[in-house]
Scaffold this motif. Structure first.
Motif, PDB file in Angstrom:
ATOM      1  N   UNK A 191      -2.462 -82.645-158.764  1.00  0.00           N
ATOM      2  CA  UNK A 191      -2.497 -81.761-157.603  1.00  0.00           C
ATOM      3  C   UNK A 191      -1.646 -80.526-157.892  1.00  0.00           C
ATOM      4  N   UNK A 192      -2.234 -79.357-157.756  1.00  0.00           N
ATOM      5  CA  UNK A 192      -1.489 -78.101-157.850  1.00  0.00           C
ATOM      6  C   UNK A 192      -1.121 -77.679-156.428  1.00  0.00           C
ATOM      7  N   UNK A 193       0.145 -77.801-156.077  1.00  0.00           N
ATOM      8  CA  UNK A 193       0.586 -77.549-154.708  1.00  0.00           C
ATOM      9  C   UNK A 193       1.281 -76.195-154.621  1.00  0.00           C
ATOM     10  N   UNK A 194       0.772 -75.340-153.755  1.00  0.00           N
ATOM     11  CA  UNK A 194       1.386 -74.042-153.471  1.00  0.00           C
ATOM     12  C   UNK A 194       2.040 -74.121-152.096  1.00  0.00           C
ATOM     13  N   UNK A 195       3.354 -73.875-152.033  1.00  0.00           N
ATOM     14  CA  UNK A 195       4.093 -73.999-150.777  1.00  0.00           C
ATOM     15  C   UNK A 195       4.295 -72.611-150.174  1.00  0.00           C
ATOM     16  N   UNK A 196       3.896 -72.455-148.910  1.00  0.00           N
ATOM     17  CA  UNK A 196       4.129 -71.225-148.158  1.00  0.00           C
ATOM     18  C   UNK A 196       4.850 -71.602-146.867  1.00  0.00           C
ATOM     19  N   UNK A 197       6.171 -71.368-146.779  1.00  0.00           N
ATOM     20  CA  UNK A 197       6.933 -71.764-145.587  1.00  0.00           C
ATOM     21  C   UNK A 197       6.438 -71.087-144.307  1.00  0.00           C
ATOM     22  N   UNK A 198       6.016 -69.829-144.396  1.00  0.00           N
ATOM     23  CA  UNK A 198       5.552 -69.097-143.216  1.00  0.00           C
ATOM     24  C   UNK A 198       4.041 -69.278-143.042  1.00  0.00           C
ATOM     25  N   UNK A 199       3.649 -69.654-141.831  1.00  0.00           N
ATOM     26  CA  UNK A 199       2.238 -69.949-141.616  1.00  0.00           C
ATOM     27  C   UNK A 199       1.358 -68.713-141.741  1.00  0.00           C
TER      28      UNK A 199
ATOM     29  N   UNK B 271      -1.740 -84.057-130.836  1.00  0.00           N
ATOM     30  CA  UNK B 271      -2.746 -84.507-129.867  1.00  0.00           C
ATOM     31  C   UNK B 271      -3.851 -83.488-129.587  1.00  0.00           C
ATOM     32  N   UNK B 272      -3.572 -82.172-129.433  1.00  0.00           N
ATOM     33  CA  UNK B 272      -4.658 -81.230-129.124  1.00  0.00           C
ATOM     34  C   UNK B 272      -5.733 -81.138-130.206  1.00  0.00           C
ATOM     35  N   UNK B 273      -5.390 -81.492-131.445  1.00  0.00           N
ATOM     36  CA  UNK B 273      -6.355 -81.366-132.535  1.00  0.00           C
ATOM     37  C   UNK B 273      -6.571 -82.694-133.254  1.00  0.00           C
ATOM     38  N   UNK B 274      -6.133 -83.771-132.652  1.00  0.00           N
ATOM     39  CA  UNK B 274      -6.158 -85.085-133.314  1.00  0.00           C
ATOM     40  C   UNK B 274      -7.547 -85.461-133.809  1.00  0.00           C
ATOM     41  N   UNK B 275      -8.584 -85.145-133.024  1.00  0.00           N
ATOM     42  CA  UNK B 275      -9.940 -85.545-133.391  1.00  0.00           C
ATOM     43  C   UNK B 275     -10.611 -84.574-134.360  1.00  0.00           C
TER      44      UNK B 275
ATOM     45  N   UNK C 170      -2.293 -73.796-133.429  1.00  0.00           N
ATOM     46  CA  UNK C 170      -2.544 -72.394-133.795  1.00  0.00           C
ATOM     47  C   UNK C 170      -2.767 -72.252-135.297  1.00  0.00           C
ATOM     48  N   UNK C 171      -1.993 -72.997-136.068  1.00  0.00           N
ATOM     49  CA  UNK C 171      -2.186 -72.975-137.519  1.00  0.00           C
ATOM     50  C   UNK C 171      -3.566 -73.527-137.867  1.00  0.00           C
TER      51      UNK C 171
ATOM     52  N   UNK D  97      -6.233 -73.571-135.980  1.00  0.00           N
ATOM     53  CA  UNK D  97      -7.240 -72.587-135.577  1.00  0.00           C
ATOM     54  C   UNK D  97      -7.336 -71.465-136.594  1.00  0.00           C
ATOM     55  N   UNK D  98      -6.182 -71.017-137.120  1.00  0.00           N
ATOM     56  CA  UNK D  98      -6.181 -69.967-138.133  1.00  0.00           C
ATOM     57  C   UNK D  98      -6.896 -70.397-139.402  1.00  0.00           C
ATOM     58  N   UNK D  99      -6.693 -71.657-139.797  1.00  0.00           N
ATOM     59  CA  UNK D  99      -7.379 -72.178-140.979  1.00  0.00           C
ATOM     60  C   UNK D  99      -8.883 -72.207-140.747  1.00  0.00           C
ATOM     61  N   UNK D 100      -9.301 -72.677-139.560  1.00  0.00           N
ATOM     62  CA  UNK D 100     -10.732 -72.797-139.288  1.00  0.00           C
ATOM     63  C   UNK D 100     -11.417 -71.441-139.131  1.00  0.00           C
ATOM     64  N   UNK D 101     -10.659 -70.419-138.765  1.00  0.00           N
ATOM     65  CA  UNK D 101     -11.238 -69.075-138.725  1.00  0.00           C
ATOM     66  C   UNK D 101     -11.598 -68.590-140.118  1.00  0.00           C
ATOM     67  N   UNK D 102     -10.902 -69.116-141.116  1.00  0.00           N
ATOM     68  CA  UNK D 102     -11.110 -68.668-142.496  1.00  0.00           C
ATOM     69  C   UNK D 102     -12.005 -69.610-143.294  1.00  0.00           C
TER      70      UNK D 102
END
Length: 349
Positions: free
Chosen positions: A39-47, A101-105, A75-76, A78-83
């Motif tokens: 796994x090549x993991x890129x860490x970005x602390x700021x969303x 809970x708001x995005x559990x499913x 919100x994060x 939603x931002x991913x799904x926009x892209x």
């Protein structure tokens, strides 16, 4: 046995997976261990920076914690799904269920640290990430295969349209020029017309889409009147009882209404009266014909089912267009003992 959807690189090892870690989802030692597991993991602390990088570079998977410096996990997500609609979104949490809970499913995986055996964090996260990416790749492969089949079907419909319609037109023109038994010529002409209708409706059915391209206010009375003028209605009469305009894809609504009008004219006993009207939750097309036998009610909208000498595709096309709008189409008895097709779930303008 290796998973066929889990690729292999050129030197025989397991294909590496690019993971975008948002915030601080896992410990440093776990990141090192993930690297050893391909796994090549890129860490970005700021969303916000993570989302920009996702849009710019693309990743096989997004791994997020729930501690995002005051930014809501939803919100994060939603931002991913926009892209990207397909990239797996995996959440690692110590139990912040209020955030999840708001995005559990909707998220691909939820990894709870407290539920992992001691010393097994890396193995658990590795397995869950692989499962999420494999599922995503299978889905993408299925979508590609479906697109290929859809394209082949469209190509076939185009071939049928050109290669059968032209000789049919020649045959119908020839019938008009022939002298002979008029009864037999009329019978031949009806057969050619039926073949042409089957081709037309078959192509229309094959090219139905699951969604509509756009909607606009559409006046049912105007549409029905215009469509009626293009049909042979010597033994049929149109009446309208429609209210205000509805919200629909105009082209596909025109196709739906045309199919319902043809169905009413075709199945009605002359002289037939066809009514187009609205009610609280939708609109209907009713006729004064014999109605649909009870035994045929459940299968009336299936392809190939017809109670007359029709193509058996008209009501199937109606159903697909209704589904694309989010509507429901059903069969009922009209007040005049004929057939009433109702379309519900319709939004009025």
């Amino acid at each position: 046995m290796s998973d066929p959807m889990w690729g292999r690189n050129t030197n025989g090892g397991t294909e590496r997976v690019d993971v975008l870690a948002v915030g601080d989802p896992v410990a440093e030692r776990t990141l090192d261990a993930l690297g050893a597991e391909q796994f090549d993991v890129t860490v970005e602390p700021r969303h916000d920076e993570a989302l920009e990088r996702l849009e710019r570079e693309g990743f096989d998977c997004v791994l997020s914690g729930t501690n995002l410096g005051g930014t809501a996990l939803a919100d994060v997500f939603a931002g991913v799904r926009e892209r990207t609609e397909t990239t797996p979104f995996v959440v690692v949490t110590d139990g912040a269920w209020a955030e999840i809970e708001p995005i559990e499913d909707e998220v691909s995986e939820i990894i709870v640290r407290g539920g992992m055996p001691a010393g097994r964090e890396t193995a658990c996260i590795t397995n869950r990430l692989r499962q999420a990416v494999r599922a995503s790749r299978r889905l993408e492969a299925c979508e590609r295969a479906l697109d290929q089949r859809t394209n082949r079907l469209d190509e076939f419909a185009t071939v049928v349209s050109h290669d059968l319609r032209n000789p049919l037109n020649v045959a119908r023109s020839t019938v008009e020029l022939l002298d002979g038994d008029q009864e037999q010529l009329d019978r031949l002409d009806r057969s050619l017309r039926r073949m042409n209708a089957i081709i037309e409706n078959g192509i229309t059915f094959a090219r139905q889409r699951d969604t509509v391209d756009g909607t606009a206010p559409a006046d049912l009375e105007t549409f029905a009147t215009d469509l009626w003028a293009d049909r042979e209605t010597e033994h049929a009469t149109l009446t309208t009882d429609a209210g205000g305009p509805i919200v629909a894809d105009p082209d596909r609504l025109r196709e739906l209404l045309g199919q319902l009008l043809d169905n009413a004219i075709e199945h009605g006993d002359p002289p037939v009266t066809v009514t187009v009207g609205t009610f609280e939750d939708g609109f209907y097309v009713a006729d004064t014909g014999p109605g649909v036998p009870d035994r045929a009610h459940e299968r009336a909208f299936e392809p190939g089912v017809s109670t007359a000498q029709g193509t058996g595709l008209g009501l199937a096309i109606v159903r697909e267009i209704a589904r694309a709008h989010g509507w429901t189409v059903s069969l009922a008895d009209s007040e005049s003992d004929g057939t009433r097709i109702e379309v519900t779930g319709v939004e009025f303008y």
